[in-house]
Write an enzyme that holds these catalytic residues in place. Structure first.
Site, short mmCIF file in Angstrom:
data_model
loop_
_atom_site.label_atom_id
_atom_site.label_comp_id
_atom_site.label_asym_id
_atom_site.label_seq_id
_atom_site.Cartn_x
_atom_site.Cartn_y
_atom_site.Cartn_z
N GLU A 297 70.04 -37.39 38.16
CA GLU A 297 69.75 -37.95 39.49
C GLU A 297 69.80 -36.84 40.52
OE1 GLU A 297 72.14 -41.27 40.95
OE2 GLU A 297 72.14 -42.16 38.96
N GLU B 11 78.24 -41.80 36.17
CA GLU B 11 79.17 -41.45 37.24
C GLU B 11 80.52 -42.15 37.16
OE1 GLU B 11 77.54 -41.69 41.16
OE2 GLU B 11 75.94 -40.28 40.71
C1 BGP Z 1 74.57 -42.49 42.53
C2 BGP Z 1 74.36 -43.67 41.66
C3 BGP Z 1 73.08 -44.39 41.88
C4 BGP Z 1 72.58 -44.39 43.31
C5 BGP Z 1 72.75 -43.06 44.00
C6 BGP Z 1 72.49 -43.06 45.48
O1 BGP Z 1 75.92 -42.41 42.80
O2 BGP Z 1 74.44 -43.33 40.30
O3 BGP Z 1 73.24 -45.65 41.32
O4 BGP Z 1 72.93 -45.48 44.02
O5 BGP Z 1 74.03 -42.53 43.79
O6 BGP Z 1 73.61 -43.52 46.16
P1 BGP Z 1 73.55 -44.47 47.41
O7 BGP Z 1 72.73 -45.63 46.95
O8 BGP Z 1 74.95 -44.82 47.72
O9 BGP Z 1 72.91 -43.69 48.49
#
Ligand code: BGP
Length: 469
Positions: A376, A162
């Protein structure tokens, strides 16, 4: 609806070094961009021990194996390998990742390894971060060490996780270090520099003739115009160009399309900025675009856009108090609440068709993508732990809806080969802490015990039948 998965589909679980490992001061690890901030007085939470994956990875891989998870996203902590970001290699870091990778393979859980998941070495972070072009070659040097040491066994590599989230959160929204706000010109500049680093790492990997694939993980947020008014459609296009098209063009077209650049230049002009590039950057882009093996796509949500004439304003909902978010950017647009679309407690719209739309647009606009992995997707939820049981039905519903749209895209010819749920076990959420849980496995942070959630049993059944259950 679409239920059946392709035979060779990967049912994965995702993690990231900083969010799961803990042990931030063990075995010679150097500090990363997040450490000072997390460890400041009054911090709401820290990365120690997180989910203690540094010590408990065998147990987590055993659980993965037992619950049908046959792929895991891990990331390498740059400062475990090179404590200062460059220079001397820390053998303990190499040993740790060797053991971890070997254990993954032993358990039949294929590792998908990301080189950079937000945790830039602290000295580089303090010295301009990704606005400093010196980082390009330091990153490539670090990548080379990883390819040389682990490249015989790791078959899936991602350069960055990301790269949009780093500037969006660190320079626009202000909820990642260095907590700057509304600096769209820096955001755009650093995306370009990261894309050069990505391209050089891809080109290096391909020159090494290793037995695996390399790609990148992008977060592809859906962008939807709130109405069909031309100014709302234009706001959508501006946000989409900055968040999605700019880097997709760099990765798969080998340069920025004219239409993309017109939108980016409009944002730059309204915010008194300018993008600096060099001709050799585009040579690297072109070479990498011809060689890249896959796109990792993270998708959680879509944004509903409205025109916005005023100054920038943002309020980050990092506590899960529903309905508190504000997000409007000067020269771009405002992300507004669409009352017809449900949201999570953190105000992320739940909009599964947006994932389908992104898959279709990749196939249409970037037909040389080769393979897509959903690297993800998942739902942040305040799980209730009752007598060792966790009923996370809303998460199962969220994932089901997204999987159905993935399979619809597959039926229509989009080449998606795997799904990595965020997250494998509960992890540290960068700006939200530990009450925003995503895991298949619940982590009791008092004693680090793991408990399979209802979703873990559901996931297992799905992996056995190779269909959505
Ligand atoms: C993405 C990232 C992850 C994870 C996920 C959930 O942006 O790659 O590392 O954290 O989002 O986001 P959050 O933890 O802010 O809810």
């Amino acid at each position: 609806t679409f239920k059946k998965f392709p035979e060779d589909f990967i049912f994965g679980g995702a993690t990231a070094a900083y969010q799961v490992e803990g042990a931030t001061r063990e075995d010679g690890r150097g500090p990363c961009a997040w450490d000072d901030y997390m460890n400041r007085p009054g911090s709401r939470f820290t990365a120690d021990p997180a989910s203690d994956f540094y010590h408990k990875y065998k147990e987590d891989l055993q659980l993965s194996h037992d619950f049908g998870v046959n792929g895991i996203r891990i990331s390498i902590s740059w400062t475990r390998i090179l404590p200062e970001g460059k220079g001397a290699i820390n053998q303990a870091g190499i040993d740790y990742y060797n053991d971890l990778i070997n254990e993954c393979i032993k358990q039949g859980v294929e590792p998908f390894v990301t080189l950079h998941h937000f945790d830039t070495p602290l000295p580089f972070f303090n010295n301009g971060h990704w606005l400093n072009r010196d980082l390009i070659d330091y990153f490539v040097d670090y990548a080379k060490i990883c390819f040389e040491n682990f490249g015989d066994r790791v078959k899936k590599w991602a350069t960055f996780n990301e790269p949009w989230s780093i500037p969006q959160n660190g320079y626009i929204a202000g909820n990642f270090p260095p907590h700057k706000q509304f600096d769209m010109p820096s955001a755009i500049q650093m995306m370009h520099i990261m894309m050069v680093a990505h391209a050089k790492a891809v080109n290096l990997y391909k020159s090494m003739n290793l037995p695996g694939q390399i790609g990148i993980v992008h977060t592809l947020e859906g962008k939807v115009a709130m109405t069909d008014k031309p100014e709302d459609i234009h706001a959508r296009d501006l946000d989409d160009a900055m968040a999605n098209r700019f880097m997709l063009d760099a990765c798969f077209h080998g340069g920025y399309d004219d239409e993309t650049m017109a939108l980016i230049n409009e944002i730059l002009e309204k915010n008194d900025g300018k993008l600096v590039t060099y001709p050799e950057d585009f040579e690297e882009f072109k070479k990498a675009a011809e060689q890249i093996d896959f796109l990792g796509m993270n998708y959680y949500s879509s944004h509903f856009l409205q025109a916005h004439d005023g100054e920038s304003m943002i309020y980050n909902n990092s506590t899960g108090e529903k309905g508190t978010s504000v997000f409007a950017l000067k020269g771009v647009g405002a992300r507004v609440c669409n009352p017809e679309v449900p949201t999570t407690d953190w105000d992320w719209p739940i909009y599964p068709v947006g994932m389908y739309n992104q898959l279709k647009r990749i196939a249409r606009d970037y037909p040389n993508y080769k393979t897509i992995y959903i690297s993800e997707n998942g739902m942040g939820y305040k799980d209730d732990f009752i007598d060792g049981k966790i009923d996370d039905t809303p998460r199962i519903e969220y994932v089901t809806q997204h999987l159905e749209y993935i399979l619809k895209a597959v039926a229509e010819g989009v080449n998606v080969k795997g799904y990595y749920i965020w997250s494998l076990m509960d992890v540290l959420s960068w700006s939200n802490g530990y009450n925003k849980r995503y895991g298949l496995f619940y982590v009791d942070y008092n004693d680090q015990k793991r408990y399979p959630k209802k979703s873990a049993y559901w996931y297992k059944l799905m992996t056995e039948r190779k269909e959505i259950v």
